[in-house]
Design an enzyme around this catalytic site. Structure first.
Site, PDB file in Angstrom:
ATOM      1  N   ASP A  75       0.847  -1.206   0.000  1.00  0.00           N
ATOM      2  CA  ASP A  75       0.000   0.000   0.000  1.00  0.00           C
ATOM      3  C   ASP A  75       0.880   1.253   0.000  1.00  0.00           C
ATOM      4  O   ASP A  75       2.098   1.178   0.143  1.00  0.00           O
ATOM      5  CB  ASP A  75      -0.903  -0.028   1.246  1.00  0.00           C
ATOM      6  CG  ASP A  75      -2.234   0.662   0.989  1.00  0.00           C
ATOM      7  OD1 ASP A  75      -2.372   1.332  -0.054  1.00  0.00           O
ATOM      8  OD2 ASP A  75      -3.148   0.532   1.834  1.00  0.00           O
ATOM      9  N   HIS A  88     -10.236  -1.360  -7.474  1.00  0.00           N
ATOM     10  CA  HIS A  88     -10.133  -0.313  -6.434  1.00  0.00           C
ATOM     11  C   HIS A  88      -9.286   0.887  -6.881  1.00  0.00           C
ATOM     12  O   HIS A  88      -9.689   2.041  -6.708  1.00  0.00           O
ATOM     13  CB  HIS A  88      -9.566  -0.946  -5.164  1.00  0.00           C
ATOM     14  CG  HIS A  88      -9.323   0.007  -4.038  1.00  0.00           C
ATOM     15  ND1 HIS A  88     -10.324   0.777  -3.489  1.00  0.00           N
ATOM     16  CD2 HIS A  88      -8.180   0.317  -3.339  1.00  0.00           C
ATOM     17  CE1 HIS A  88      -9.814   1.519  -2.504  1.00  0.00           C
ATOM     18  NE2 HIS A  88      -8.523   1.261  -2.396  1.00  0.00           N
TER      19      HIS A  88
HETATM   20 FE1  N7H Z   1      -7.268   2.111  -1.000  1.00  0.00          FE
HETATM   21  N1  N7H Z   1      -6.304  -2.598  -0.679  1.00  0.00           N
HETATM   22  O1  N7H Z   1      -5.539  -3.280  -0.085  1.00  0.00           O
HETATM   23  O2  N7H Z   1      -7.071  -3.088  -1.487  1.00  0.00           O
HETATM   24  N2  N7H Z   1      -5.777   0.946  -1.717  1.00  0.00           N
HETATM   25  N3  N7H Z   1      -7.764   0.667   0.344  1.00  0.00           N
HETATM   26  N4  N7H Z   1      -8.671   3.356  -0.181  1.00  0.00           N
HETATM   27  N5  N7H Z   1      -6.734   3.589  -2.262  1.00  0.00           N
HETATM   28  C1  N7H Z   1      -4.850   1.314  -2.664  1.00  0.00           C
HETATM   29  O3  N7H Z   1      -1.713   2.505  -5.035  1.00  0.00           O
HETATM   30  C2  N7H Z   1      -7.278  -0.621   0.408  1.00  0.00           C
HETATM   31  C3  N7H Z   1      -9.477   3.079   0.887  1.00  0.00           C
HETATM   32  C4  N7H Z   1      -7.335   4.837  -2.379  1.00  0.00           C
HETATM   33  O4  N7H Z   1      -3.655   6.646  -7.104  1.00  0.00           O
HETATM   34  C5  N7H Z   1      -3.961   0.226  -2.908  1.00  0.00           C
HETATM   35  O5  N7H Z   1      -0.919   3.044  -3.077  1.00  0.00           O
HETATM   36  C6  N7H Z   1      -7.905  -1.306   1.523  1.00  0.00           C
HETATM   37  C7  N7H Z   1     -10.408   4.155   1.109  1.00  0.00           C
HETATM   38  C8  N7H Z   1      -6.617   5.644  -3.345  1.00  0.00           C
HETATM   39  O6  N7H Z   1      -3.731   4.774  -8.207  1.00  0.00           O
HETATM   40  C9  N7H Z   1      -4.359  -0.809  -2.111  1.00  0.00           C
HETATM   41  C10 N7H Z   1      -8.751  -0.400   2.113  1.00  0.00           C
HETATM   42  C11 N7H Z   1     -10.134   5.096   0.129  1.00  0.00           C
HETATM   43  C12 N7H Z   1      -5.597   4.851  -3.823  1.00  0.00           C
HETATM   44  C13 N7H Z   1      -5.527  -0.378  -1.372  1.00  0.00           C
HETATM   45  C14 N7H Z   1      -8.665   0.827   1.376  1.00  0.00           C
HETATM   46  C15 N7H Z   1      -9.031   4.580  -0.651  1.00  0.00           C
HETATM   47  C16 N7H Z   1      -5.680   3.572  -3.121  1.00  0.00           C
HETATM   48  C17 N7H Z   1      -2.812   0.180  -3.923  1.00  0.00           C
HETATM   49  C18 N7H Z   1      -9.650  -0.564   3.288  1.00  0.00           C
HETATM   50  C19 N7H Z   1     -10.807   6.407  -0.135  1.00  0.00           C
HETATM   51  C20 N7H Z   1      -4.549   5.244  -4.855  1.00  0.00           C
HETATM   52  C21 N7H Z   1      -1.574   0.831  -3.397  1.00  0.00           C
HETATM   53  C22 N7H Z   1      -9.517  -1.483   4.192  1.00  0.00           C
HETATM   54  C23 N7H Z   1     -12.089   6.591  -0.033  1.00  0.00           C
HETATM   55  C24 N7H Z   1      -5.037   4.962  -6.253  1.00  0.00           C
HETATM   56  C25 N7H Z   1      -1.381   2.239  -3.880  1.00  0.00           C
HETATM   57  C26 N7H Z   1      -4.051   5.502  -7.285  1.00  0.00           C
HETATM   58  C27 N7H Z   1      -4.804   2.524  -3.307  1.00  0.00           C
HETATM   59  C28 N7H Z   1      -6.334  -1.162  -0.517  1.00  0.00           C
HETATM   60  C29 N7H Z   1      -9.394   1.943   1.679  1.00  0.00           C
HETATM   61  C30 N7H Z   1      -8.441   5.262  -1.692  1.00  0.00           C
HETATM   62  C31 N7H Z   1      -3.627  -2.148  -2.061  1.00  0.00           C
HETATM   63  C32 N7H Z   1      -7.716  -2.727   1.956  1.00  0.00           C
HETATM   64  C33 N7H Z   1     -11.472   4.222   2.202  1.00  0.00           C
HETATM   65  C34 N7H Z   1      -6.932   7.068  -3.741  1.00  0.00           C
END
Ligand code: N7H
Length: 514
Positions: free
Chosen positions: A234, A375
């Site tokens: 992440d 996501h």
């Molecule tokens: Fe997410 N996951 O493990 O699936 N997220 N996220 N997120 N997320 C990202 O690119 C995850 C949550 C964003 O710019 C990665 O840094 C999990 C909320 C945004 O390309 C992974 C949870 C919100 C990005 C996860 C969670 C976001 C992002 C890839 C909750 C906003 C960047 C790593 C438990 C409302 C997208 C990375 C981009 C990336 C996961 C929550 C937003 C692995 C498990 C609540 C903006």
């Protein structure tokens, strides 16, 4: 003592004596102040190769001075991202505002950690400390100015349905209500350090606050450091902030004012109170993750493609739900199997869009590489909405996993029995354009980015639907993108949270503590 006869020698001796006396005095002064903190040799922060690295203190200072930004006045957590080794969140309510203000000014302000301090290990304290206030906290401090953000003013509880939470039955009870006036963030490399600092702070603030709730977060152990509990790396695609860091290839670039209130690019700059400058809205969400259930779903539904083992087919399904492999490699660049070398390469792992050469983005139906619902595509559609990319909805994610590793009992029963998840934190200058928008308008919207693609399979829920209501997701099968996949478990369950404002140090000194 006989004084030397030469005037030059006597001057030299007098200077020498004076300097010795000064040294003795300053040492005595130092000793009479706070006990000398042990020097830090190991950083508070993790630094996985895949995440954008932080600028050196010198580079950040140079960049900041080019836009007139004062990194010594900005609380350290705001621009740092998902990099803490250990972080303790302490939620409190103020019971005696007058006494609290005095303590805030004299005892808390001097130990708040700035951005500059976090950027070099030698300047990092043993435990970094930041503070932020909810709307009810500002009201308790008798601050009547509006910060111009309705979501903040209303509080997260009021926003629960809007965010897709199926009521508040799953919320931590302490988040229900307006009892939480503030949060103190303790970051260090050990849980003990966080706890020791908390004990000291509770002593300092006794009779002025009441503890409401606390949550301990920790980077996962060993080679899972930097990975969230489902196993995915992440914090890879946080934006580069102008006046702070230099963008890597493909990294989004945001104006200082996208994250910091009152700076260039804050579109409400004219209506903010002057003291709010260089503060940022902090979203806290406790998001429980059902890891064994998520893994079972992947094992039970491998994508069957010739040449892939069932395990590889399951990994592919997980990667298509997220948009990245567990190593961080984007599936857009590595669509069939993980590529850890690509994942770990911060110069390549963000350097892509979802545009298909020769296809009109607006009418594209191609999901062979990355589903529209993934996501990372839902939360940052990159070129899907046209180029250049609109950076209005970028946020600075700064959360940390909480809870223990999956036990062998949970793994074999495929059922969660101990809570774990993500202590989700993000910063932005405008909640309606940042977190609230990403969750409500993109992740929870079955028709974003194209009609009928379904909600985000990780965090998306149709507004108004009950817990575990079937979620129909399009595009997860690369051979047949029109075949829907139905999820009947919410793998991420909101336990609620609160909206806060993390003010600048000068705002605390000149406004909040007087
Ligand atoms: Fe997410 N996951 O493990 O699936 N997220 N996220 N997120 N997320 C990202 O690119 C995850 C949550 C964003 O710019 C990665 O840094 C999990 C909320 C945004 O390309 C992974 C949870 C919100 C990005 C996860 C969670 C976001 C992002 C890839 C909750 C906003 C960047 C790593 C438990 C409302 C997208 C990375 C981009 C990336 C996961 C929550 C937003 C692995 C498990 C609540 C903006």
């Amino acid at each position: 003592m006989r004084l030397p006869t030469s005037p030059l020698l006597s001057l030299a001796l007098l200077a020498c004596l004076a300097s010795e006396q000064a040294t003795a005095r300053s040492l005595a002064e130092l000793n009479s102040r706070a006990p000398v903190q042990p020097r830090r040799t190991d950083s508070i922060l993790i630094d996985p190769a895949a995440q954008p690295n932080l600028p050196s203190a010198g580079a950040a200072e140079k960049a900041a001075s080019s836009v007139g930004l004062n990194l010594d006045d900005i609380q350290g957590d705001i621009l740092i991202g998902m990099k803490k080794k250990r972080e303790l969140f302490f939620f409190f309510s103020i019971t005696d505002a007058k006494k609290f203000k005095a303590k805030l000014n004299k005892e808390i302000l001097p130990i708040l950690t700035t951005t500059t301090q976090l950027l070099s290990v030698s300047k990092q304290p043993v435990t970094a400390l930041n503070i932020a206030f909810s709307q009810s906290g500002l009201t308790a401090l008798n601050i009547t100015d509006s910060l111009g953000d309705p979501a903040f003013a209303g509080g997260q509880l009021k926003d629960a349905a809007n965010l897709g939470d199926p009521g508040t039955a799953d919320w931590v009870p302490q988040f229900v209500g307006t009892k939480i006036h503030g949060v103190i963030l303790f970051a260090s490399d050990t849980v003990n350090n966080c706890n020791n600092e908390l004990t000291k702070l509770k002593r300092t603030l006794s009779n002025t606050i009441k503890e409401v709730y606390s949550l301990q977060g920790a980077a996962r152990p060993g080679n899972q450091e930097g990975h969230e509990h489902f196993g995915f790396l992440d914090g890879i695609s946080n934006p580069a902030v102008q006046g702070f860091s230099t963008p890597l290839p493909g990294q989004s670039v945001v104006s200082t004012g996208s994250i910091l209130v009152g700076e260039e690019g804050d579109n409400l700059i004219d209506s903010r109170p002057a003291w709010a400058k260089d503060g940022s809205f902090l979203v806290f969400r406790q998001l429980k993750q059902l890891v064994p259930e998520f893994n079972k779903f992947l094992t039970d539904n491998p994508i069957r493609i010739r040449g892939l083992t069932p395990k590889q087919g399951s990994d592919l399904l997980g990667a298509r739900m997220v948009g990245r492999w567990k190593s961080g490699a984007p599936i857009e660049l590595s669509p069939r199997v993980d590529n850890p070398t690509l994942g770990a390469d911060r110069n390549r792992n963000n350097n892509f869009t979802f545009a298909v050469p020769g296809q009109d983005v607006a009418n594209s139906t191609d999901q062979t590489r990355c589903p529209f619902s993934a996501h990372i595509r839902k939360t940052r559609p990159r070129a899907d909405l046209g180029t250049p990319e609109d950076s209005a909805h970028h946020i600075m994610r700064a959360g940390i996993p909480y809870g223990p590793e999956v036990t062998s009992r949970e793994a074999s029963s495929k059922k969660t029995s101990v809570e774990r998840g993500l202590a989700f934190v993000c910063y932005q200058s405008n909640l309606a354009a940042g977190f609230q928008f990403l969750q409500r308008v993109w992740a929870d919207n079955v028709n974003f980015v194209h009609r009928g693609v379904g909600v985000d399979p990780i965090i998306g829920r149709a507004t108004g639907s009950p817990a575990n209501a079937p979620r129909v997701i399009g595009g997860l099968d690369p051979r047949n993108a029109s075949r829907p996949t139905t999820l009947t478990t919410d793998f991420v369950v909101s336990q609620g949270g609160e909206y806060f404002f993390a003010p600048s140090l000068s705002a605390i000194r000149n406004t909040l503590s007087v």
